[in-house]
Design a protein around this motif. Sequence first.
Motif, short mmCIF file in Angstrom:
data_model
loop_
_atom_site.label_atom_id
_atom_site.label_comp_id
_atom_site.label_asym_id
_atom_site.label_seq_id
_atom_site.Cartn_x
_atom_site.Cartn_y
_atom_site.Cartn_z
N GLY A 196 0.10 -58.87 -21.93
CA GLY A 196 1.35 -58.53 -22.61
C GLY A 196 1.12 -57.56 -23.75
O GLY A 196 0.07 -56.90 -23.81
N GLU A 197 2.07 -57.52 -24.65
CA GLU A 197 2.04 -56.52 -25.71
C GLU A 197 1.30 -57.02 -26.95
O GLU A 197 0.21 -56.56 -27.28
CB GLU A 197 3.49 -56.14 -26.04
CG GLU A 197 3.63 -55.11 -27.14
CD GLU A 197 5.11 -54.74 -27.35
OE1 GLU A 197 5.72 -54.21 -26.42
OE2 GLU A 197 5.63 -54.97 -28.47
N ALA A 198 1.91 -57.98 -27.62
CA ALA A 198 1.36 -58.47 -28.89
C ALA A 198 2.02 -59.80 -29.20
O ALA A 198 3.13 -60.08 -28.74
CB ALA A 198 1.65 -57.47 -30.00
N PRO A 199 1.37 -60.61 -30.03
CA PRO A 199 1.99 -61.90 -30.38
C PRO A 199 3.28 -61.70 -31.16
O PRO A 199 3.40 -60.76 -31.94
CB PRO A 199 0.94 -62.57 -31.29
CG PRO A 199 -0.31 -61.77 -31.17
CD PRO A 199 0.06 -60.41 -30.66
N GLU A 231 3.84 -67.11 -31.31
CA GLU A 231 2.43 -66.98 -30.90
C GLU A 231 1.53 -66.93 -32.14
O GLU A 231 0.45 -67.52 -32.18
CB GLU A 231 2.24 -65.72 -30.05
CG GLU A 231 2.88 -65.80 -28.67
CD GLU A 231 4.40 -65.65 -28.66
OE1 GLU A 231 4.95 -65.10 -29.65
OE2 GLU A 231 5.05 -66.08 -27.68
N PRO A 266 -1.02 -66.94 -26.82
CA PRO A 266 -0.06 -65.95 -26.31
C PRO A 266 1.05 -66.59 -25.48
O PRO A 266 0.84 -67.64 -24.85
CB PRO A 266 -0.91 -65.03 -25.43
CG PRO A 266 -2.14 -65.78 -25.11
CD PRO A 266 -2.35 -66.79 -26.21
N PHE A 267 2.18 -65.94 -25.51
CA PHE A 267 3.31 -66.30 -24.63
C PHE A 267 3.67 -67.79 -24.70
O PHE A 267 3.61 -68.50 -23.70
CB PHE A 267 3.01 -65.86 -23.18
CG PHE A 267 3.19 -64.38 -22.98
CD1 PHE A 267 4.46 -63.84 -22.83
CD2 PHE A 267 2.11 -63.52 -22.98
CE1 PHE A 267 4.64 -62.48 -22.66
CE2 PHE A 267 2.28 -62.15 -22.82
CZ PHE A 267 3.55 -61.63 -22.66
N ASN A 285 -3.10 -60.32 -24.68
CA ASN A 285 -2.24 -59.22 -25.15
C ASN A 285 -3.07 -57.99 -25.49
O ASN A 285 -4.28 -58.09 -25.73
CB ASN A 285 -1.49 -59.66 -26.41
CG ASN A 285 -0.31 -60.56 -26.10
OD1 ASN A 285 0.50 -60.24 -25.25
ND2 ASN A 285 -0.23 -61.69 -26.79
N HIS A 341 8.38 -56.77 -18.68
CA HIS A 341 8.02 -57.82 -19.64
C HIS A 341 9.06 -58.93 -19.53
O HIS A 341 10.25 -58.64 -19.39
CB HIS A 341 8.02 -57.23 -21.05
CG HIS A 341 7.35 -58.11 -22.07
ND1 HIS A 341 7.93 -59.27 -22.52
CD2 HIS A 341 6.15 -58.01 -22.70
CE1 HIS A 341 7.12 -59.85 -23.40
NE2 HIS A 341 6.04 -59.10 -23.53
N1 URA Z 1 5.29 -61.00 -26.01
C1 URA Z 1 4.06 -60.52 -25.73
O1 URA Z 1 3.93 -59.41 -25.29
N2 URA Z 1 3.03 -61.31 -25.95
C2 URA Z 1 3.13 -62.54 -26.41
O2 URA Z 1 2.13 -63.21 -26.56
C3 URA Z 1 4.42 -63.02 -26.68
C4 URA Z 1 5.50 -62.24 -26.47
#
Ligand code: URA
Length: 323
Positions: free
Chosen positions: A159-162, A166, A172-173, A199, A279
């Motif tokens: 994914g992108e980032a916390p 998170e 994550p997620f 991420n 996403h």
């Molecule tokens: N969206 C993301 O891209 N990563 C995460 O960990 C949570 C939400």
Amino acid sequence: MPATYTELLDAAISHLEALKSQGTKHVAVSTETLRQLLQPPPKDPHSNPRNRANGPASQSVGDPFPFSQPVAPQSRSERDEGGRERAGVGASPPNTNPLPVPEPIRIPQSEIGNPEKSAAFAALRERVSVCVKCAHLASSRKNVVFGVGNIDAQLMFVGEAPGADEDAQGEPFVGRAGELLTKIIQAMGLQRGDVYIANILKCRPDTPGQASGNRKPTPDEMATCIPFLHEQIDLIRPRVLVALGGTAIEGLLGKTAGVMKMRGQWQTYRGTPLMPTFHPAYLLRNQAMTEKRKVWEDMLAVMEKLEIPISPKQRNYFRSSGA
Ligand code: URA
């Protein structure tokens, strides 16, 4: 088979799957139990035969929208990467289970339990956990969000980032988008503990002066952090990567064509097949069935690539909706 027998079988399989996701590789079964297990199951003239291969046990029959139901909270065991590193791994639980131990579950795993790999992964986690390369993020974060799941996984989601959840939990997620990702994984017949999730950025992008909210990582932040992700992928060596959203695609492939154009088309990340898809946060914003269906089609392609059996029910999710 009588319903109680099937329910017990489902419960036993769920229990064994949970043990497996915690890293247990063997369970003790007595000779007497084995003898009993060799007997044919009791017959029930009233019930319809049920084919377990026809789909994940966790879904209700007839639900055409596999990721539109609430997700059960994750257990701690699902959160620990490479669960076998945890206490109790390899120990045989008491033999309280009268039912068959199934063959190794789901995706075949390679190199399971390689101690050098586990050690390298732990060392990488240690380095990431003290990283202060982005001073502004290091000072604003609550936790470094390294990654979660099975370090021997054949399937890895990026994914992108916390976000705030998170950051708070260090995993994550786990927020709303994470719940949706979990449902998608479950609809594929897998559990979070079967795959690896990470991420592009390991720290939550800060939002100075704002009490809440998220922002996209900057190119500098991505360039600084991505070597850690490359190392994770190199150690895990998944057979398939899924890039969730434009930032993940850009970070992994260096392509800025955009997720709208690229989703559903196989790409290659350093020799590994990579499926770009939407996403989950996009699916939360855009509730159109057409968009969910696109993601599901991408996941079917991933399952095909990994040779995970696809039941007619899984194949036909969304078809009946006309989406
Ligand atoms: N969206 C993301 O891209 N990563 C995460 O960990 C949570 C939400």
